[in-house]
Design an enzyme around this catalytic site. Sequence first.
Site, short mmCIF file in Angstrom:
data_model
loop_
_atom_site.label_atom_id
_atom_site.label_comp_id
_atom_site.label_asym_id
_atom_site.label_seq_id
_atom_site.Cartn_x
_atom_site.Cartn_y
_atom_site.Cartn_z
N GLY A 105 1.58 23.29 -7.83
CA GLY A 105 2.79 22.90 -7.34
C GLY A 105 3.79 22.81 -7.97
O GLY A 105 3.70 22.57 -9.32
N LYS A 106 4.60 22.88 -7.92
CA LYS A 106 5.83 23.12 -8.18
C LYS A 106 7.83 23.05 -8.02
O LYS A 106 6.90 23.07 -6.53
CB LYS A 106 6.81 24.40 -9.11
CG LYS A 106 7.42 24.37 -10.72
CD LYS A 106 6.34 23.73 -11.47
CE LYS A 106 7.50 23.60 -12.95
NZ LYS A 106 6.19 23.27 -13.79
#
Length: 418
Positions: A105-106
Amino acid sequence: MSDEANPFESLQSQIDDAAAYLDIGDDVIERLKHPERVLETNLTIERDDGDLERFEAFRSQFNGDRGPYKGGIRYHPQVSRDEVKALSGWMTYKTAIVDIPLGGGKGGIVIDPDDYSEAELERLTRSFAKELRPLIGEDRDVPAPDVNTGQREMNWIKDTYETLENTTEPGVITGKALDSGGSEGRVEATGRSTVIAAREAFDYLDKDLEGATVAVQGYGNAGWTAAKLIDEMGATVVAASDSSGGIYNADGFDPVAAKEHKNETGSVVGFAGSEAELTNDDVLTLDVDLLIPAALENAIDADLAEAVEADVISEAANGPLTPAADEVLEGKDVFVVPDILANAGGVTVSYFEWVQNRQRFYWDEERVNEELEAIIVDAFDALVETYERHDLENPRTAAYVVAIQRVADAFEEAGSWP
Ligand code: NAD
């Protein structure tokens, strides 16, 4: 830096390169090229003068087939939906190559944090944490620090989440201060994996690390730690740079003294142990055995790559080579240990932090470093096995082949949902 690419397109082309060596259907590859979901939100906070201001923010959950989404949150004016999507994809393949049970994720907020007070940043961070609350959690999505965020922001997010959920759940976030449930060894982890990976590459290529010359671009957390540790392994650090310029000494210099000089003056430039001052580009093109880019993405474009003379590159930074530079270096037989393995120490020790949080039992630094060493060596061995089996030209492709296969296996083993 003329050939800067859209980062999301770069990610997808890296996946396509690796897919050519994988026996995985195009339909599954198509899934692995796109995020599962992206939160796009607008945060409106009150400035200190009473005015309201709106900020765009994103969280991309790229892939959760191997475990909770994992990846940092950055505060930067250039944050964009495509950048966050790309970075979340790279996290997916980073956690897969080091084989830790997490996805990718980011997140990010479009902001230059230097223009805001601490109180404004706290209101903004807590507002983002409120938006993230339904998505995150130690079994769902575990954010961490990234560009321009650190322990302070992580502690705010943790506190907001725990208050709203009426619980204690330190594993909802990593990169915390030690007293708030952080891990020993986290600060040095990225530089440590960079040098362990470099040492393994030298060993694989039958090159001697003892006395090997090293240039380090970027003397921040990752770069300076890598310089200190590679010096302790017997190599000779001959050059280093930061945003103000570079230093050089053919006989090597003491990396710790150079760091002390940077702490005192703000830069490595002017360090007494240096015999010549270099530009940033000079540092990248020195005739050294090992080059460690540890500054920003796209630091080496195709033109600069033509001038690179290092035999081995260990990428501490994320994406320091443009795709065109990667091709040039492949043609010159430079062995590049790719970022998703070389700098994976950061996320690996974040994983250890999460494990310790869940166990409510904390390890000493020696144990953290031993566990990290084992994980990076195993990942390098898996890369080499694939590199040789497919007779690949580029270790980066080998890393993606290993990582994509692991994610695809987890997806396919889960079966289909009606
Ligand atoms: P940092 O901010 O501590 O250090 C960055 C350094 O790069 C500074 O010394 C800065 O002066 C220097 N720099 C900036 N522009 C430069 C230029 N043009 N030439 C030479 N030096 C320049 O950042 P960091 O945490 O060390 O991160 C560095 C890189 O490593 C980034 O790409 C980051 O994404 C990556 N990375 C870091 C971690 C981590 O845990 N810190 C984990 C994974 C990847």
